[in-house]
Scaffold this motif. Structure first.
Motif, mmCIF file in Angstrom:
data_model
loop_
_atom_site.group_PDB
_atom_site.id
_atom_site.type_symbol
_atom_site.label_atom_id
_atom_site.label_comp_id
_atom_site.label_asym_id
_atom_site.label_seq_id
_atom_site.Cartn_x
_atom_site.Cartn_y
_atom_site.Cartn_z
ATOM 1 N N LEU A 1 4.217 -0.117 -8.178
ATOM 2 C CA LEU A 1 2.972 0.331 -7.569
ATOM 3 C C LEU A 1 2.389 -0.789 -6.713
ATOM 4 O O LEU A 1 2.306 -1.934 -7.157
ATOM 5 C CB LEU A 1 1.963 0.723 -8.646
ATOM 6 N N THR A 2 2.003 -0.458 -5.484
ATOM 7 C CA THR A 2 1.368 -1.418 -4.585
ATOM 8 C C THR A 2 0.006 -0.868 -4.181
ATOM 9 O O THR A 2 -0.093 0.275 -3.714
ATOM 10 C CB THR A 2 2.232 -1.660 -3.324
ATOM 11 N N PHE A 3 -1.016 -1.669 -4.358
ATOM 12 C CA PHE A 3 -2.390 -1.279 -4.057
ATOM 13 C C PHE A 3 -2.906 -2.139 -2.909
ATOM 14 O O PHE A 3 -2.665 -3.352 -2.891
ATOM 15 C CB PHE A 3 -3.292 -1.490 -5.281
ATOM 16 N N GLN A 4 -3.607 -1.509 -1.984
ATOM 17 C CA GLN A 4 -4.191 -2.260 -0.881
ATOM 18 C C GLN A 4 -5.633 -1.866 -0.682
ATOM 19 O O GLN A 4 -6.000 -0.692 -0.751
ATOM 20 C CB GLN A 4 -3.405 -2.010 0.414
ATOM 21 N N PHE A 5 -6.480 -2.860 -0.469
ATOM 22 C CA PHE A 5 -7.894 -2.651 -0.170
ATOM 23 C C PHE A 5 -8.048 -2.844 1.337
ATOM 24 O O PHE A 5 -7.559 -3.834 1.883
ATOM 25 C CB PHE A 5 -8.736 -3.663 -0.934
ATOM 26 N N GLY A 6 -8.739 -1.924 2.012
ATOM 27 C CA GLY A 6 -8.900 -2.026 3.447
ATOM 28 C C GLY A 6 -9.676 -3.272 3.852
ATOM 29 O O GLY A 6 -10.490 -3.771 3.073
ATOM 30 N N ASP A 7 -9.430 -3.742 5.061
ATOM 31 C CA ASP A 7 -10.098 -4.947 5.551
ATOM 32 C C ASP A 7 -11.614 -4.825 5.482
ATOM 33 O O ASP A 7 -12.318 -5.798 5.172
ATOM 34 C CB ASP A 7 -9.681 -5.234 7.000
ATOM 35 N N ALA A 8 -12.130 -3.641 5.768
ATOM 36 C CA ALA A 8 -13.575 -3.415 5.780
ATOM 37 C C ALA A 8 -14.107 -2.997 4.416
ATOM 38 O O ALA A 8 -15.300 -2.717 4.270
ATOM 39 C CB ALA A 8 -13.926 -2.347 6.811
ATOM 40 N N ARG A 9 -13.243 -2.956 3.430
ATOM 41 C CA ARG A 9 -13.594 -2.580 2.045
ATOM 42 C C ARG A 9 -14.198 -1.176 1.971
ATOM 43 O O ARG A 9 -15.101 -0.908 1.160
ATOM 44 C CB ARG A 9 -14.532 -3.618 1.416
ATOM 45 N N LYS A 10 -13.696 -0.268 2.838
ATOM 46 C CA LYS A 10 -14.155 1.122 2.783
ATOM 47 C C LYS A 10 -13.045 2.057 2.309
ATOM 48 O O LYS A 10 -13.299 3.237 2.063
ATOM 49 C CB LYS A 10 -14.579 1.582 4.174
ATOM 50 N N ASP A 11 -11.820 1.564 2.230
ATOM 51 C CA ASP A 11 -10.715 2.454 1.887
ATOM 52 C C ASP A 11 -9.645 1.681 1.132
ATOM 53 O O ASP A 11 -9.622 0.446 1.112
ATOM 54 C CB ASP A 11 -10.122 3.084 3.151
ATOM 55 N N SER A 12 -8.761 2.456 0.526
ATOM 56 C CA SER A 12 -7.696 1.844 -0.259
ATOM 57 C C SER A 12 -6.500 2.782 -0.290
ATOM 58 O O SER A 12 -6.633 3.989 -0.033
ATOM 59 C CB SER A 12 -8.188 1.567 -1.681
ATOM 60 N N SER A 13 -5.344 2.231 -0.611
ATOM 61 C CA SER A 13 -4.158 3.059 -0.754
ATOM 62 C C SER A 13 -3.360 2.603 -1.955
ATOM 63 O O SER A 13 -3.434 1.443 -2.386
ATOM 64 C CB SER A 13 -3.289 2.986 0.511
ATOM 65 N N LEU A 14 -2.629 3.555 -2.495
ATOM 66 C CA LEU A 14 -1.726 3.310 -3.623
ATOM 67 C C LEU A 14 -0.357 3.812 -3.202
ATOM 68 O O LEU A 14 -0.212 4.990 -2.859
ATOM 69 C CB LEU A 14 -2.221 4.060 -4.861
ATOM 70 N N HIS A 15 0.617 2.931 -3.207
ATOM 71 C CA HIS A 15 1.988 3.300 -2.831
ATOM 72 C C HIS A 15 2.878 3.168 -4.056
ATOM 73 O O HIS A 15 2.840 2.133 -4.740
ATOM 74 C CB HIS A 15 2.492 2.401 -1.698
ATOM 75 N N ILE A 16 3.639 4.208 -4.336
ATOM 76 C CA ILE A 16 4.588 4.163 -5.446
ATOM 77 C C ILE A 16 6.003 4.239 -4.884
ATOM 78 O O ILE A 16 6.322 5.156 -4.102
ATOM 79 C CB ILE A 16 4.358 5.309 -6.448
ATOM 80 N N THR A 17 6.823 3.296 -5.275
ATOM 81 C CA THR A 17 8.217 3.255 -4.841
ATOM 82 C C THR A 17 9.107 3.845 -5.932
ATOM 83 O O THR A 17 8.906 3.556 -7.115
ATOM 84 C CB THR A 17 8.637 1.797 -4.565
ATOM 85 N N ALA A 18 10.063 4.659 -5.504
ATOM 86 C CA ALA A 18 11.043 5.235 -6.446
ATOM 87 C C ALA A 18 10.335 5.859 -7.646
ATOM 88 O O ALA A 18 10.510 5.410 -8.790
ATOM 89 C CB ALA A 18 12.045 4.173 -6.885
ATOM 90 N N ALA A 19 9.551 6.886 -7.391
ATOM 91 C CA ALA A 19 8.743 7.524 -8.442
ATOM 92 C C ALA A 19 9.611 8.018 -9.587
ATOM 93 O O ALA A 19 10.752 8.457 -9.404
ATOM 94 C CB ALA A 19 7.947 8.672 -7.844
ATOM 95 N N GLN A 20 9.037 7.944 -10.770
ATOM 96 C CA GLN A 20 9.702 8.384 -11.986
ATOM 97 C C GLN A 20 8.849 9.439 -12.679
ATOM 98 O O GLN A 20 7.623 9.471 -12.493
ATOM 99 C CB GLN A 20 9.936 7.196 -12.921
ATOM 100 N N PRO A 21 9.444 10.299 -13.513
ATOM 101 C CA PRO A 21 8.650 11.331 -14.206
ATOM 102 C C PRO A 21 7.477 10.755 -14.988
ATOM 103 O O PRO A 21 6.433 11.387 -15.106
ATOM 104 C CB PRO A 21 9.684 11.988 -15.131
#
Lengths: 111, 112
Positions: free
Chosen positions: A61-81
């Protein structure tokens, strides 16, 4: 009106695929958290991000906070059940004392 | 270290009744926040207690009230229950005003 909007609302993918969940707002947050919640249980904290542009990794899992601290994303690689669940973002306003939760993303990973 | 516990697990009430939900905070935590989570939605902040004082409140009517005790456990009281109060009620504890919250399993309230 929801302070934090998450997209997509529902996601069904095959095991091994990658995915990204987005959490967006027009407000600035002093911190933002990601949780995973399973049916009949309370949310479990995955990560807290505080600095604009911050990237944190938790295994696949990779989490990123936006530069302006208004948004974020969660990226999952090779998802598992085992990644199946409701993913929630929650932001703390600079005034403090309250966390505003997003609308949630329900993820199903099919074996 | 004991985690956050809530009681009861499930509760069924009728419209107009009153209900009290209980939460025991994690050991060493002095802050408790309560949330309402409707089916299919994210939790909505009700209020927070810090060292027995209310320390912030969300957009909920006065019939939602709370208490925090000297041992930092907490109660959520809801008067004059309405059908829309049916939800999962979550309690979260944290240390001071730190931003890391730990949630209990919740109380599922059904109002008929």
């Amino acid at each position: 009106t929801q302070l934090l909007e998450q997209s997509p609302q529902f996601l069904s993918i095959q095991e091994g695929e990658n995915l990204t969940v987005y959490c967006n707002s027009s407000s600035v947050f002093s911190s933002l958290q990601w949780y995973r919640q399973e049916p009949g249980e309370g949310p479990v904290l995955l990560v807290t991000v505080v600095t604009g542009g911050e990237v944190k990794k938790l295994k696949r899992l990779t989490f990123q906070f936006g530069d302006a601290r208004k948004d974020s994303s969660l990226h999952i690689t090779a998802a598992q059940p085992g990644d199946t669940g409701l993913y929630l973002c929650a932001g703390e306003l600079p005034t403090g004392n309250q966390f505003y939760f997003g609308t949630g993303t329900s993820l199903t990973v099919i074996p | 270290e004991t985690g956050v516990t809530q009681s009861p697990t499930h509760l069924i009430k009728t419209r107009g009744q009153q209900v009290t939900l209980r939460c025991s905070s994690q050991s060493g935590h002095n802050t408790v926040s309560w949330y309402q989570q409707a089916l299919g939605q994210g939790p909505q902040f009700i209020f927070q207690y810090y060292r027995e004082e209310e320390n912030g409140r969300g957009n909920f009517p006065p019939r939602f009230s709370g208490l925090q005790f000297p041992n930092y456990s907490s109660e959520l009281n809801v008067n004059a229950l309405e059908l829309d109060d049916s939800a999962l009620y979550l309690c979260a504890s944290s240390s001071g005003l730190a931003n890391e919250q730990f949630f209990g399993p919740g109380t599922r309230l059904t109002v008929l």
